[in-house]
Write an enzyme that holds these catalytic residues in place. Structure first.
Site, short mmCIF file in Angstrom:
data_model
loop_
_atom_site.label_atom_id
_atom_site.label_comp_id
_atom_site.label_asym_id
_atom_site.label_seq_id
_atom_site.Cartn_x
_atom_site.Cartn_y
_atom_site.Cartn_z
N LYS A 191 -32.59 6.85 90.74
CA LYS A 191 -32.03 5.96 89.72
C LYS A 191 -30.79 5.26 90.25
O LYS A 191 -29.77 5.90 90.50
CB LYS A 191 -31.63 6.74 88.47
CG LYS A 191 -31.21 5.82 87.34
CD LYS A 191 -30.48 6.56 86.23
CE LYS A 191 -29.00 6.45 86.33
NZ LYS A 191 -28.49 5.08 86.29
N GLY A 244 -21.33 10.54 91.99
CA GLY A 244 -20.71 9.86 90.86
C GLY A 244 -19.45 10.59 90.44
O GLY A 244 -18.82 11.27 91.26
N SER A 245 -19.11 10.48 89.19
CA SER A 245 -17.84 11.03 88.73
C SER A 245 -17.91 12.54 88.54
O SER A 245 -18.98 13.10 88.33
CB SER A 245 -17.44 10.35 87.43
OG SER A 245 -18.45 10.58 86.46
N THR A 246 -16.76 13.17 88.60
CA THR A 246 -16.70 14.62 88.46
C THR A 246 -17.17 15.05 87.06
O THR A 246 -17.85 16.06 86.91
CB THR A 246 -15.28 15.12 88.77
OG1 THR A 246 -15.01 14.82 90.15
CG2 THR A 246 -15.15 16.62 88.57
N GLY A 249 -20.88 14.96 87.04
CA GLY A 249 -21.32 16.06 87.91
C GLY A 249 -21.28 17.39 87.17
O GLY A 249 -22.19 18.21 87.27
N GLU A 266 -21.71 14.90 94.96
CA GLU A 266 -20.65 14.18 95.66
C GLU A 266 -19.84 13.49 94.58
O GLU A 266 -20.31 12.55 93.95
CB GLU A 266 -21.25 13.12 96.59
CG GLU A 266 -22.27 13.64 97.59
CD GLU A 266 -21.64 14.27 98.80
OE1 GLU A 266 -20.39 14.33 98.87
OE2 GLU A 266 -22.39 14.72 99.68
N CYS A 300 -14.86 6.52 96.70
CA CYS A 300 -14.59 7.90 96.30
C CYS A 300 -13.56 8.55 97.21
O CYS A 300 -12.76 9.36 96.78
CB CYS A 300 -15.88 8.69 96.32
SG CYS A 300 -16.76 8.50 97.86
N GLU A 397 -8.06 9.93 89.37
CA GLU A 397 -8.72 8.94 90.22
C GLU A 397 -8.76 7.61 89.47
O GLU A 397 -9.37 7.51 88.41
CB GLU A 397 -10.14 9.41 90.54
CG GLU A 397 -10.90 8.46 91.42
CD GLU A 397 -12.34 8.90 91.66
OE1 GLU A 397 -13.02 9.29 90.70
OE2 GLU A 397 -12.78 8.85 92.82
P1 NAD Z 1 -20.83 7.92 86.98
O1 NAD Z 1 -20.68 9.37 87.15
O2 NAD Z 1 -20.50 7.34 85.68
O3 NAD Z 1 -22.31 7.48 87.29
C1 NAD Z 1 -22.99 7.80 88.46
C2 NAD Z 1 -24.48 7.72 88.22
O4 NAD Z 1 -24.86 8.74 87.29
C3 NAD Z 1 -24.95 6.42 87.61
O5 NAD Z 1 -26.21 6.10 88.13
C4 NAD Z 1 -25.05 6.75 86.14
O6 NAD Z 1 -25.95 5.94 85.47
C5 NAD Z 1 -25.54 8.19 86.19
N1 NAD Z 1 -25.21 9.01 85.03
C6 NAD Z 1 -24.15 8.88 84.18
N2 NAD Z 1 -24.19 9.83 83.24
C7 NAD Z 1 -25.26 10.60 83.50
C8 NAD Z 1 -25.81 11.77 82.91
N3 NAD Z 1 -25.25 12.34 81.86
N4 NAD Z 1 -26.91 12.32 83.45
C9 NAD Z 1 -27.47 11.77 84.54
N5 NAD Z 1 -27.02 10.67 85.15
C10 NAD Z 1 -25.92 10.08 84.63
O7 NAD Z 1 -19.98 7.30 88.15
P2 NAD Z 1 -19.79 5.77 88.52
O8 NAD Z 1 -18.77 5.23 87.59
O9 NAD Z 1 -21.07 5.08 88.67
O10 NAD Z 1 -19.19 5.91 89.99
C11 NAD Z 1 -17.86 6.14 90.22
C12 NAD Z 1 -17.62 7.60 90.55
O11 NAD Z 1 -18.44 8.02 91.62
C13 NAD Z 1 -16.22 7.86 91.02
O12 NAD Z 1 -15.70 9.00 90.38
C14 NAD Z 1 -16.35 8.11 92.49
O13 NAD Z 1 -15.34 8.88 93.03
C15 NAD Z 1 -17.68 8.73 92.59
N6 NAD Z 1 -18.26 8.56 93.90
C16 NAD Z 1 -18.33 9.62 94.75
C17 NAD Z 1 -18.85 9.47 96.01
C18 NAD Z 1 -18.96 10.64 96.95
O14 NAD Z 1 -19.65 10.54 97.91
N7 NAD Z 1 -18.30 11.72 96.69
C19 NAD Z 1 -19.33 8.23 96.42
C20 NAD Z 1 -19.24 7.16 95.55
C21 NAD Z 1 -18.70 7.35 94.29
#
Ligand code: NAD
Ligand code: MN
Length: 818
Positions: A191, A244-246, A249, A266, A300, A397
């Site tokens: 996704k 994605g975000s903590t 996660g 991650e 990130c 962050e």
């Molecule tokens: P996000 O957590 O909002 O979303 C990430 C993904 O998860 C998106 O595809 C979103 O649609 C999906 N998602 C959201 N809620 C969900 C749920 N409840 N169940 C399943 N999927 C869900 O993050 P974002 O705003 O897209 O990205 C920014 C964040 O990602 C920042 O915190 C950044 O630090 C982190 N990030 C980490 C890395 C790494 O490698 N550690 C790399 C890039 C970004």
């Protein structure tokens, strides 16, 4: 502007990249459907979502909005494809990955433009960084597909993998997810992020063109609440890989707890950028630009906390302000801009909110004198000084082009400030003194450390976090283990009927698997030994807890009776509680010097433990006989195996070494396996001594300090081992032992914020509770879901799997040259 004008001002003119091929491609395909089984399928909902260009707020195209019915269809397609793909020879898979890499290169310009249009990042970056790294990732993993059989013997793919990625590096995150998964023989349902689906859809077309078997790669666009959550909960999915975000996660950790799905996360970061006073400040300034203004700071691992040695702070900051004034924010397709658009208006508002908060909290804000374009979502490069380390902007962050600066005086203070965060993704260290830089790198709790460089990535060098930045690695050989399992795992006995009331209550052994195994051993031993008559000692003594190298009475003042299989009392152990665990965790933290001592010394102590155990093997065997009712010969073999296991880990202590990667750069990357910190360990009930030693030995061999909960029904082998520890020069606090109710104690350890990882070998229900309880500090967990492994077997009971669980890889980038 005339040439004369340009000459006068020496200003840059615009140097735009043409968008027409990308726009034509979008027009031709719109609206975009879902990619399932190599076909474009209309979404069950019949609904479509806009994808927007953040540089002007205009709609680029429409993409399908998938729901759980589409997820079911995609998982079904991936499951069917797995039957063949999982057995396809590595060489054949390698050819497909190679073909994908080639096709990506052929379409690199279109991909670069699409990415810039959809995300708002600059074409210079998508062209020179994102897309080349994407191709490199597929090439690199084509190699691992080719080598899997020889380099990962005994491993097999997991099955269908669900992959969820963020919007900041849309195609790169897709590559990081898909390449290792399919290289190892898995099939995927991915996704993309809501804001940035377009390059994933172009990639789907490339998959079609490359002739990949249908169903190996499926791509579903849509909302998190529809697609993301359905993927996470789907029973047909064997692993979730998430970036994605903590917070999200954390919710995924909760949702998958107890399901047995493998998980890699991650997550976010607040990475330090540390500048010592002997660093080359002009290079530092360019480093800062790459650290926090690369990708609009939506990175990130962005170096978002500038930590400067106090005596050079003013000099560095004034250079930095001059450089900020010359940065250019503007059209992402203009090759001469430095900073493009923020991905969405929501994200822009979030950045604005946090910046306002910083001002409220009394920090001094610096921005260039020029204004940003107003027809899209733009934000200027921003610097905060006069920042207190505990303030919001220093801790949270921001995920935007906002840097906070703080000062330190000594290297020790720099390390303390650097680690003053709940995250641990990356760090950058600047000094012309290589000895200093390489002394600092291991002390920083982060998965990547860049020495005199920043934000470098390569497929060969694993990337991932410590602490609340998540767990698991992407890239490198270490990243492959996220997508495989031992072939023997499929054969493990399903959850046993063990209940914590113990054998005395139900009169039966805890595990049918153990029973049948031992029956086999007993058969073999029949005729070799007559059954022993066991003399039961009087209950004359209660084994205490073992904390900070001392025997300690349980805080509760209560004891628990230990019974033999016939239900007769054998002895008593302390009934540990939350307070005892707190003391034990504290003692384990105080013993952290164990990790920085020499591996030679740790190995010596493990050998010494083996020696001291062997002196008393008969006594330990008798104790096993008492607790389990097994034959003496059989118990002796358990003790012998435990001694051998101690030898194995003594041997590994100075041989589990990590590696030196050679990414395409002038320099090396040192991949160092480091101790995780304090590990909580709940031991299995089968093999009271061997189960205990098999977990304790690898954990301490790798430098961790531990809090151990011995088998609840047969804890005496562990409590007897106090003397072995005491006579083997093991420093106080390295091993702490708290007896009592296993699941209750495990829950406390799993919740404890100062415990860095939790291993649990008990029931399926207890495993779930541990995974659920781990979300506080996102500690790494290793649980058995109630499945019993054969601890006597050296393949299942020891080896690199244990060492990997006991370590986390830090990659230290060290470029060469002037
Ligand atoms: P996000 O957590 O909002 O979303 C990430 C993904 O998860 C998106 O595809 C979103 O649609 C999906 N998602 C959201 N809620 C969900 C749920 N409840 N169940 C399943 N999927 C869900 O993050 P974002 O705003 O897209 O990205 C920014 C964040 O990602 C920042 O915190 C950044 O630090 C982190 N990030 C980490 C890395 C790494 O490698 N550690 C790399 C890039 C970004
Ligand atoms: Mn977009």
């Amino acid at each position: 502007m005339s040439v004369m004008d340009i000459f006068e001002t020496m200003d840059y003119g615009p140097a735009p990249e043409g968008a027409s091929p990308a726009l034509a491609w979008l027009k031709e395909h719109q609206p975009f459907n879902l990619f399932i089984n190599n076909q474009w399928v209309q979404p069950a909902s019949g609904q479509y979502l806009d994808s927007v260009n953040p540089a002007n707020g205009k709609v680029l195209t429409q993409v399908a909005s998938a729901n759980s019915a589409d997820v079911d269809a995609a998982v079904a397609a991936a499951s069917a494809a797995f039957e063949k793909w999982g057995k396809t020879p590595g060489h054949v898979r390698a050819r497909y990955l190679y073909a994908l890499a080639r096709q990506i290169q052929k379409h690199s310009r279109l991909l670069a433009v699409l990415e810039a249009l959809d995300n708002g990042k600059s074409i210079r970056e998508t062209r020179d960084i994102d897309i080349p790294l994407v191709a490199r990732h597929f090439y690199y993993h084509a190699g691992w597909a080719q080598l899997m059989a020889s380099e990962l013997p005994g491993y097999q793919p997991l099955g269908v993998v669900g992959q969820i990625i963020p919007w900041n590096f849309p195609l790169l995150m897709l590559a990081w997810k898909i390449a290792p998964a399919i290289a190892m023989g898995n099939t995927v349902v991915l996704k993309p992020a809501r804001y940035t689906p377009l390059t994933a859809l172009k990639f789907a077309e490339i998959v079609q063109e490359s002739g990949l078997p249908p169903g190996v790669i499926n791509i579903l666009t849509g909302e998190a609440s529809q697609v993301g959550e359905a993927l996470v909960r789907h029973p047909g999915i064997k692993k979730i890989a998430f970036t994605g975000s903590t917070d999200v996660g954390r919710s995924i950790r909760r949702a998958t707890a107890g399901s047995g799905k493998k998980l890699s996360l991650e997550l976010g970061g607040k990475s330090p950028f540390i500048v010592f006073d002997d660093a080359d400040l002009d290079s530092v300034v360019e480093g800062v630009v790459d650290a926090i203004w690369f990708n609009q700071g939506q990175v990130c691992c962005a170096g978002s906390r500038l930590l400067v040695q106090e005596n050079i702070a003013d000099r560095l900051l004034s250079k930095l302000l001059i450089r900020m004034e010359r940065l250019r924010v503007g059209d992402p397709l203009d090759k001469a801009i430095d900073i493009g658009a923020i991905v969405s208006s929501t994200q822009l508002q979030e950045i604005q909110r946090l910046v306002a908060r910083g001002v409220e909290e009394g920090a001094q804000v610096w921005q260039p004198s020029w204004a940003c374009p107003t027809d899209g979502y733009f934000f200027p490069p921003t610097l905060f000084t006069n920042v207190s380390p505990a303030s919001t902007i220093a801790q949270v962050e921001i995920f935007g082009p906002v840097l906070v600066a703080m000062t330190f005086r000594t290297p020790a203070e720099a390390v303390e400030l650097a680690n003053n965060t709940r995250y641990g993704l990356a760090a950058s260290v600047w000094s012309d003194n290589i000895n200093l830089a390489l002394d600092i790198a291991p002390k920083i709790k982060a998965g990547s450390v860049w020495v005199n460089c920043t934000n470098l990535f390569d497929a060969s060098s694993g990337f991932g976090g410590y602490r609340e930045s998540g767990f698991g690695r992407e890239g490198g050989k270490e990243g492959l283990y996220e997508y495989v399992r031992h072939a023997w795992e499929a054969q493990l006995a399903s959850p046993s009927g063990y209940t914590p009331t113990g054998r005395a209550a139900n009169g039966a052994s805890s595990s049918s698997f153990t029973d049948s195994l031992l029956a086999g051993i007993d058969d073999e031993l029949d005729g070799l030994s007559a059954p022993e008559t066991i003399e039961l000692p009087a209950i004359d003594r209660t084994s205490k807890l073992f904390i900070a190298g001392k025997q300690a009475r349980p805080d509760s003042g209560y004891s628990r009776t230990v019974y033999d299989p016939a239900g007769q009392a054998l002895g008593e152990v302390g009934d540990g509680n939350r307070k005892d665990l707190r003391n034990a965790v504290e003692a384990a933290h105080k013993a952290s010097g164990w990790a920085t001592g020499t591996t030679h010394n740790r190995a010596q102590i493990l050998y010494y433990m083996a020696e001291n155990l062997s002196v008393r093997e008969d006594e330990f065997a008798r104790r096993i006989v008492q607790q389990t009712g097994r034959s003496h010969v059989d118990a002796m073999s358990e003790v012998q195996t435990a001694i051998s296991r101690l030898f194995s880990y003594a041997a590994w202590t100075d041989k589990f070494e990590g590696g030196v990667h050679r990414p395409p750069l002038r320099g090396v990357v040192l991949a160092m396996p480091e101790a995780i910190g304090v590990i909580g360990i709940a031991c299995p009930d089968d093999y009271p001594l061997l189960g205990f030693i098999s977990l304790v030995a690898p954990a301490i061999a790798m430098g961790n300090t531990i809090v151990v909960i011995p088998s609840q029904i047969a804890p005496l082998s562990a409590t007897d081992s106090y003397q072995v520890f005491e006579t083997s020069d093991l420093p106080a606090g390295v091993v702490n032992i708290v007896t009592g109710e296993r699941d209750a104690l495990s829950q406390v350890l799993a919740e404890h914020d100062d415990v860095d990882a939790m291993w649990y070998f008990g029931t399926a229900e207890g495993s779930k509770r541990v995974e659920l309880a781990s979300v506080g500090n996102m500690k790494r967990t290793w649980v058995n879901y109630g499945r019993t492994r054969n601890w006597l077997d050296s393949v299942q009971g020891e080896g690199q799997e244990f060492l990997r669980a006991a370590t986390q890889v830090k990659n230290i980038w060290v470029p060469y040259g002037e």
